[in-house]
Motif scaffolding. Structure first.
Motif, PDB file in Angstrom:
ATOM      1  N   TYR A 155      -1.482  -1.313 -11.293  1.00  0.00           N
ATOM      2  CA  TYR A 155      -2.361  -0.912 -10.185  1.00  0.00           C
ATOM      3  C   TYR A 155      -2.063   0.516  -9.746  1.00  0.00           C
ATOM      4  O   TYR A 155      -0.920   0.967  -9.754  1.00  0.00           O
ATOM      5  N   LEU A 161      -3.805   3.725  -6.907  1.00  0.00           N
ATOM      6  CA  LEU A 161      -4.846   4.113  -5.965  1.00  0.00           C
ATOM      7  C   LEU A 161      -5.886   4.979  -6.660  1.00  0.00           C
ATOM      8  O   LEU A 161      -5.555   5.739  -7.580  1.00  0.00           O
ATOM      9  N   LEU A 215       2.135   1.946  -3.498  1.00  0.00           N
ATOM     10  CA  LEU A 215       1.127   2.551  -4.367  1.00  0.00           C
ATOM     11  C   LEU A 215       0.888   4.014  -3.996  1.00  0.00           C
ATOM     12  O   LEU A 215       0.629   4.843  -4.872  1.00  0.00           O
ATOM     13  N   ARG A 216       0.986   4.331  -2.715  1.00  0.00           N
ATOM     14  CA  ARG A 216       0.790   5.712  -2.281  1.00  0.00           C
ATOM     15  C   ARG A 216       1.922   6.623  -2.738  1.00  0.00           C
ATOM     16  O   ARG A 216       1.739   7.836  -2.853  1.00  0.00           O
ATOM     17  N   ARG A 260      -8.320  -4.575  -1.036  1.00  0.00           N
ATOM     18  CA  ARG A 260      -9.602  -4.039  -1.495  1.00  0.00           C
ATOM     19  C   ARG A 260     -10.713  -4.414  -0.525  1.00  0.00           C
ATOM     20  O   ARG A 260     -11.588  -3.600  -0.210  1.00  0.00           O
ATOM     21  N   ALA A 320      -9.274  -0.539   0.802  1.00  0.00           N
ATOM     22  CA  ALA A 320      -8.350   0.239  -0.029  1.00  0.00           C
ATOM     23  C   ALA A 320      -8.924   0.402  -1.434  1.00  0.00           C
ATOM     24  O   ALA A 320      -9.389  -0.564  -2.041  1.00  0.00           O
ATOM     25  N   LEU A 345       0.831  -1.204   0.000  1.00  0.00           N
ATOM     26  CA  LEU A 345       0.000   0.000   0.000  1.00  0.00           C
ATOM     27  C   LEU A 345       0.869   1.258   0.000  1.00  0.00           C
ATOM     28  O   LEU A 345       0.561   2.232  -0.710  1.00  0.00           O
ATOM     29  N   ILE A 391      -3.608  -7.597  -3.289  1.00  0.00           N
ATOM     30  CA  ILE A 391      -4.456  -6.512  -3.798  1.00  0.00           C
ATOM     31  C   ILE A 391      -5.921  -6.806  -3.457  1.00  0.00           C
ATOM     32  O   ILE A 391      -6.670  -5.927  -3.009  1.00  0.00           O
ATOM     33  N   ILE A 416      -8.094   0.520  -4.704  1.00  0.00           N
ATOM     34  CA  ILE A 416      -7.040   0.212  -5.679  1.00  0.00           C
ATOM     35  C   ILE A 416      -7.692  -0.103  -7.018  1.00  0.00           C
ATOM     36  O   ILE A 416      -8.569  -0.950  -7.107  1.00  0.00           O
TER      37      ILE A 416
END
Length: 201
Positions: free
Chosen positions: A59, A61, A15-16, A46, A50, A12, A42, A52
């Motif tokens: 992927y 966000l 991805l952020r 979810r 999250a 996470l 993932i 995503i």
């Protein structure tokens, strides 16, 4: 925190830290796990809330994808406004569908294989309302051209703006063929249930 929970937290964070989609392979290399583990993580993230989004490039966000999706819907809406109305000479039906971006080719091939022609794609967006864009996909070459246009450009499919929910106007040589298309889409889990107001329409 377990090892798996720590890994998902790191996923996470990864991805952020970016504003563009990251492929499953890249994430797998970063976290030193298999791509299948990334896919499972993932899904669990979810389920935990999250937001995503899966795109053709990887992927991302939802917040990072929002601007790109809005630009895509605005561009496609403008293009659709310039298109003439569709006049069909054979039975047609609008199917409501839901799937991941990576399943777009399979969805279209399922329709074409049973004699269908996909005339357009539309979404029902909470902010923008109903947006429709022309497709006119009738064979495998049309499918590959569409997929290539998506993958080689910076735009995302229209359905990414509505979490994968979208509609296709499909025509076929007979009502029986349309029924077969509907069954095949349902068997693959692509067919989405209609809401009460959609059934009335």
């Amino acid at each position: 925190m377990t090892k798996a929970e720590a890994r998902r937290a790191s996923l996470l964070d990864a991805l952020r830290s970016v504003d563009a989609p990251v492929s499953g392979g890249q994430l797998a290399n970063t976290l030193n796990v298999s791509r299948q583990i990334i896919v499972q993580d993932i899904a669990l993230l979810r389920e935990a809330g999250a937001s995503i989004v899966a795109t053709t490039k990887g992927y991302v966000l939802a917040d990072a994808a929002q601007t790109a999706a809005q630009n895509a819907t605005q561009t496609m809406a403008q293009n659709a406004a310039e298109q003439p109305a569709i006049h069909l000479d054979e039975p047609a039906r609008t199917f409501k569908l839901h799937h991941e971006v990576e399943q777009t080719r399979d969805e279209l091939q399922t329709i074409i294989a049973l004699g269908g022609r996909v005339h357009n794609v539309s979404i029902s967006h909470r902010a923008y309302g109903r947006i429709t864009a022309p497709l006119e996909i009738a064979n495998q070459a049309d499918i590959e051209r569409f997929i290539n246009n998506i993958e080689s450009g910076k735009s995302s499919p229209l359905s990414t703006a509505t979490s994968g929910y979208h509609y296709h106007l499909v025509s076929a040589p007979s009502s029986e063929a349309l029924e077969a298309i509907g069954r095949a889409l349902a068997d693959k889990g692509f067919l989405a249930p209609l809401l009460p107001h959609e059934q009335k329409g």
